[in-house]
Design a protein around this motif. Sequence first.
Motif, PDB file in Angstrom:
ATOM      1  N   PRO B 109       0.784  -1.259   0.015  1.00 22.47           N
ATOM      2  CA  PRO B 109       0.066  -0.001   0.054  1.00 22.47           C
ATOM      3  C   PRO B 109       0.909   1.322   0.130  1.00 22.47           C
ATOM      4  CG  PRO B 109      -0.782  -1.580   1.980  1.00 22.47           C
ATOM      5  CD  PRO B 109       0.574  -2.275   0.958  1.00 22.47           C
ATOM      6  N   ALA B 110       1.907   1.133   0.907  1.00 22.98           N
ATOM      7  CA  ALA B 110       3.005   2.503   0.675  1.00 22.98           C
ATOM      8  C   ALA B 110       3.511   2.768  -0.468  1.00 22.98           C
ATOM      9  CB  ALA B 110       4.056   2.123   1.743  1.00 22.98           C
ATOM     10  N   MET B 111       3.807   1.690  -1.333  1.00 19.74           N
ATOM     11  CA  MET B 111       4.290   2.093  -2.868  1.00 19.74           C
ATOM     12  C   MET B 111       3.073   2.759  -3.449  1.00 19.74           C
ATOM     13  SD  MET B 111       6.580  -1.567  -3.374  1.00 19.74           S
ATOM     14  CE  MET B 111       7.314  -1.145  -4.997  1.00 19.74           C
ATOM     15  N   ASP B 112       1.961   2.067  -3.320  1.00 20.39           N
ATOM     16  CA  ASP B 112       0.991   2.440  -4.200  1.00 20.39           C
ATOM     17  C   ASP B 112       0.731   4.155  -3.866  1.00 20.39           C
ATOM     18  OD1 ASP B 112       0.421   0.021  -5.369  1.00 20.39           O
ATOM     19  OD2 ASP B 112      -1.385  -0.532  -4.002  1.00 20.39           O
ATOM     20  N   ALA B 113       0.709   4.366  -2.736  1.00 23.84           N
ATOM     21  CA  ALA B 113       0.492   5.869  -2.297  1.00 23.84           C
ATOM     22  C   ALA B 113       1.834   6.604  -2.634  1.00 23.84           C
ATOM     23  CB  ALA B 113       0.643   5.823  -0.731  1.00 23.84           C
ATOM     24  N   TYR B 114       2.810   6.273  -2.767  1.00 21.81           N
ATOM     25  CA  TYR B 114       4.003   6.857  -3.352  1.00 21.81           C
ATOM     26  C   TYR B 114       3.960   7.166  -4.732  1.00 21.81           C
ATOM     27  CZ  TYR B 114       8.887   7.741  -4.332  1.00 21.81           C
ATOM     28  OH  TYR B 114      10.000   8.567  -4.923  1.00 21.81           O
ATOM     29  N   ARG B 115       3.593   6.029  -5.435  1.00 24.62           N
ATOM     30  CA  ARG B 115       3.397   6.244  -6.890  1.00 24.62           C
ATOM     31  C   ARG B 115       2.573   7.203  -7.416  1.00 24.62           C
ATOM     32  NH1 ARG B 115       4.047   1.230  -8.565  1.00 24.62           N
ATOM     33  NH2 ARG B 115       2.096   0.401  -7.174  1.00 24.62           N
ATOM     34  N   SER B 116       1.722   7.778  -6.671  1.00 21.08           N
ATOM     35  CA  SER B 116       0.810   8.562  -7.204  1.00 21.08           C
ATOM     36  C   SER B 116       1.361  10.031  -6.854  1.00 21.08           C
ATOM     37  CB  SER B 116      -0.694   8.629  -6.186  1.00 21.08           C
ATOM     38  OG  SER B 116      -0.290   9.014  -5.062  1.00 21.08           O
ATOM     39  N   HIS B 117       2.520   9.892  -6.063  1.00 23.60           N
ATOM     40  CA  HIS B 117       2.985  11.346  -5.816  1.00 23.60           C
ATOM     41  C   HIS B 117       4.316  11.436  -6.769  1.00 23.60           C
ATOM     42  CE1 HIS B 117       1.745  11.460  -1.294  1.00 23.60           C
ATOM     43  NE2 HIS B 117       0.966  12.085  -2.033  1.00 23.60           N
ATOM     44  N   TRP B 118       4.932  10.173  -6.983  1.00 20.55           N
ATOM     45  CA  TRP B 118       6.118  10.319  -7.898  1.00 20.55           C
ATOM     46  C   TRP B 118       6.011   9.373  -9.068  1.00 20.55           C
ATOM     47  CZ3 TRP B 118      10.195  13.774  -6.877  1.00 20.55           C
ATOM     48  CH2 TRP B 118      10.300  14.197  -5.779  1.00 20.55           C
ATOM     49  N   PRO B 119       5.284   9.644  -9.990  1.00 25.07           N
ATOM     50  CA  PRO B 119       4.804   8.719 -10.956  1.00 25.07           C
ATOM     51  C   PRO B 119       6.088   8.501 -11.989  1.00 25.07           C
ATOM     52  CG  PRO B 119       3.520  10.807 -11.303  1.00 25.07           C
ATOM     53  CD  PRO B 119       4.064  10.925 -10.016  1.00 25.07           C
ATOM     54  N   GLU B 120       6.927   9.381 -11.930  1.00 26.83           N
ATOM     55  CA  GLU B 120       8.082   9.042 -12.760  1.00 26.83           C
ATOM     56  C   GLU B 120       9.077   8.287 -12.051  1.00 26.83           C
ATOM     57  OE1 GLU B 120       7.622  11.876 -11.034  1.00 26.83           O
ATOM     58  OE2 GLU B 120       8.807  13.002 -10.745  1.00 26.83           O
ATOM     59  N   VAL B 121       9.017   8.032 -10.951  1.00 25.88           N
ATOM     60  CA  VAL B 121      10.170   7.206 -10.376  1.00 25.88           C
ATOM     61  C   VAL B 121       9.592   5.667 -10.582  1.00 25.88           C
ATOM     62  CG1 VAL B 121      11.233   6.393  -8.218  1.00 25.88           C
ATOM     63  CG2 VAL B 121      10.681   8.960  -8.656  1.00 25.88           C
ATOM     64  N   GLU B 122      10.582   4.986 -11.099  1.00 28.32           N
ATOM     65  CA  GLU B 122      10.529   3.584 -11.468  1.00 28.32           C
ATOM     66  C   GLU B 122      10.606   2.529 -10.355  1.00 28.32           C
ATOM     67  OE1 GLU B 122      12.903   2.199 -14.947  1.00 28.32           O
ATOM     68  OE2 GLU B 122      12.524  -0.012 -14.056  1.00 28.32           O
ATOM     69  N   MET B 123       9.642   1.798  -9.542  1.00 25.50           N
ATOM     70  CA  MET B 123       9.974   1.156  -8.674  1.00 25.50           C
ATOM     71  C   MET B 123       9.993  -0.317  -9.262  1.00 25.50           C
ATOM     72  SD  MET B 123       7.471   2.616  -5.417  1.00 25.50           S
ATOM     73  CE  MET B 123       5.963   2.776  -6.638  1.00 25.50           C
ATOM     74  N   ASP B 124      10.495  -1.148  -8.157  1.00 24.90           N
ATOM     75  CA  ASP B 124      11.121  -2.561  -8.667  1.00 24.90           C
ATOM     76  C   ASP B 124      11.200  -3.257  -7.289  1.00 24.90           C
ATOM     77  OD1 ASP B 124      10.914  -5.043  -9.820  1.00 24.90           O
ATOM     78  OD2 ASP B 124      12.693  -4.601 -11.257  1.00 24.90           O
ATOM     79  N   LEU B 125      10.753  -4.562  -7.090  1.00 25.27           N
ATOM     80  CA  LEU B 125      11.401  -5.220  -5.906  1.00 25.27           C
ATOM     81  C   LEU B 125      12.197  -6.400  -6.159  1.00 25.27           C
ATOM     82  CD1 LEU B 125       7.521  -5.761  -4.731  1.00 25.27           C
ATOM     83  CD2 LEU B 125       9.509  -4.844  -3.460  1.00 25.27           C
ATOM     84  N   VAL B 126      13.314  -6.121  -5.463  1.00 27.55           N
ATOM     85  CA  VAL B 126      14.013  -7.115  -5.628  1.00 27.55           C
ATOM     86  C   VAL B 126      14.018  -8.581  -4.980  1.00 27.55           C
ATOM     87  CG1 VAL B 126      16.865  -7.700  -5.375  1.00 27.55           C
ATOM     88  CG2 VAL B 126      15.927  -5.276  -5.623  1.00 27.55           C
ATOM     89  N   GLY B 127      13.837  -9.504  -5.750  1.00 30.44           N
ATOM     90  CA  GLY B 127      13.442 -10.647  -5.114  1.00 30.44           C
ATOM     91  C   GLY B 127      14.529 -11.699  -4.709  1.00 30.44           C
TER      92      GLY B 127
END
Lengths: 307, 307
Positions: B109-127
């Motif tokens: 959920p935190a990543m979702d909230a963040y995405r709306s503030h910084w749409p241009e930042v590319e997020m990824d999860l390191v598995g």
Amino acid sequence: MLTLKHLRSIEAIHETGSITRAASRLYLTQSALSHQMVGLETYYNVMLYERTRPLRLTPAGERLLELAREVAPRMEACERDLQRMSERRQPGRLRIAVECHTCYDWLMPAMDAYRSHWPEVEMDLVGGFHADPVSLLADDRADLVIVSEPGRAREVSYEPLFRYEMLALMASSHPLAAKSRLEAQDFAQETLITYPAPDRLLDLVRRVLKPAGIHPERRQVELTIAIVQLVASRKGLAALPAWAVAPFLERGYVVARPVTAHGLWSDLFAAVRSEDATRGYVRDFVTTLREQAFMSLPGIESVPESS
Amino acid sequence: MLTLKHLRSIEAIHETGSITRAASRLYLTQSALSHQMVGLETYYNVMLYERTRPLRLTPAGERLLELAREVAPRMEACERDLQRMSERRQPGRLRIAVECHTCYDWLMPAMDAYRSHWPEVEMDLVGGFHADPVSLLADDRADLVIVSEPGRAREVSYEPLFRYEMLALMASSHPLAAKSRLEAQDFAQETLITYPAPDRLLDLVRRVLKPAGIHPERRQVELTIAIVQLVASRKGLAALPAWAVAPFLERGYVVARPVTAHGLWSDLFAAVRSEDATRGYVRDFVTTLREQAFMSLPGIESVPESS
DNA sequence: CTTATTCATGAATTTATTTCATGATAATCA
DNA sequence: TGATTATCATGAAATAAATTCATGAATAAG
């Protein structure tokens, strides 16, 4: 950290186009405001305004201005609500007395703006002429008086409003129109057209002509528009606030000239009983007067501290 | 003068119902926050909260809270815009590595909230599992790692997120349910059900059982829901974050108990390369993690300074 | 009734803001 | 084009504000 203070500063800089003028309007030194802006710029690592004259906001500065415009009014509304909550007495009353004729031009819109913030405050205008209008405060016949000079009585508090330049007005065909500025002697052979008011209230007479021992012929008229008409008809000269003559200059029948080397500047103050000076609805009235004046009157400045 | 800081304080006081807890969440001392509130109250001459436990906002306090809610998000949005303007490089990238299983519950959920503030930042999860996830930073395989202990390397900056209490979970019919809190010895004759993770990452084992020389039988399961199911079926005990077990307590098949006298509290930190720690989009990600966690996870606290 | 907590407060400290004095730079005008 | 005036920036000093530390008083919990 970003504060309301910063937002107010950006607004003032945008509106005045100068750090110096903005500082004066905010009752700060130029240095303080400069430091404040450099601090913001360093914190966010952006330029907020172009170092040119007149000074212009950068996109980052514009963004802050946008924030100021959406956020500042809400904060002010909240502050008013808190003030209302703290003063659990009767809602206030503001009986306002005015010394100068032209004051009505800006006082009426300011009262309108204020009414929407403080609907529960009963406003009234105290009419008639009064030799010593400030005494109306002690007599409880007025709660706020607009005057041009601060007194020194401790029971009365004088809040600076703004200052404006008095310009000499003459027909565009008048010989004196050739001069770039007028001096006291220029009025000696002319007729001076004024409002019907005692000399004490006529800044040109009191501060320029009388000290120079010059007493021109006089003619008194009630309305500003009538004064301008007589001047255009070459019946004499007049002295009016710069912002009051501005609309008449466009038509070209009259011209305006500064008086004396540095110009004839008049200050205005709001006098209130000292006990009232801290009340929320009173302070906010004074603030509204200032804001509305700076918003609508071109060429005015804030009252320097020394006055 | 009213500042954003005051608004944040009012919000925190409202949400925590206590000056002490609000102060800790704001990274202030209790004293500082108390002074701050008394200052506001004196300035506006109103009470902002009732001096009762739990502490409640007065109408004046509610009015400030309302202001906070309409004004604070706009100021934050503006700050983000300024940060974007200042960093005219490539838009950022955030490859996030996570050490603990339950972290995904609040991270998504935190990543979702963040995405709306910084749409241009590319997020990824390191598995995948990594023996030393912090080294992913230096290897440039991750940009932010969630860990439970701050290291001391200077190239890595550890930002405290929050702390939560680990509760021992057992079937409601289990004999140990009679105790109000469990100690290390209570686990000696039980089966311990855990995620499949090394002991180093299991706080109960590392900080309570191992120091006491207790090594209970073990069983490993992937999913939280499966752990709870096994516990309810009396297959053993488990230790889970308080906020993760809360939804299961309602049904009554399992009960949760604190471990040791002061409870078993675990801290979480976000580790980033020191060079990235000041970047706007990174700092804001950390801030968003904290905010979202405090908003959605009951019973968590902020990490005390000493940690 | 005793023991925790929690909030308030005064003094000391740290940090931020503002002013003063001055230098640098750009605009204005003879 | 110099000379002059305006304006903005800057460092150091002064002032004001925020924060912490140490502690007391009030309130809830055991």
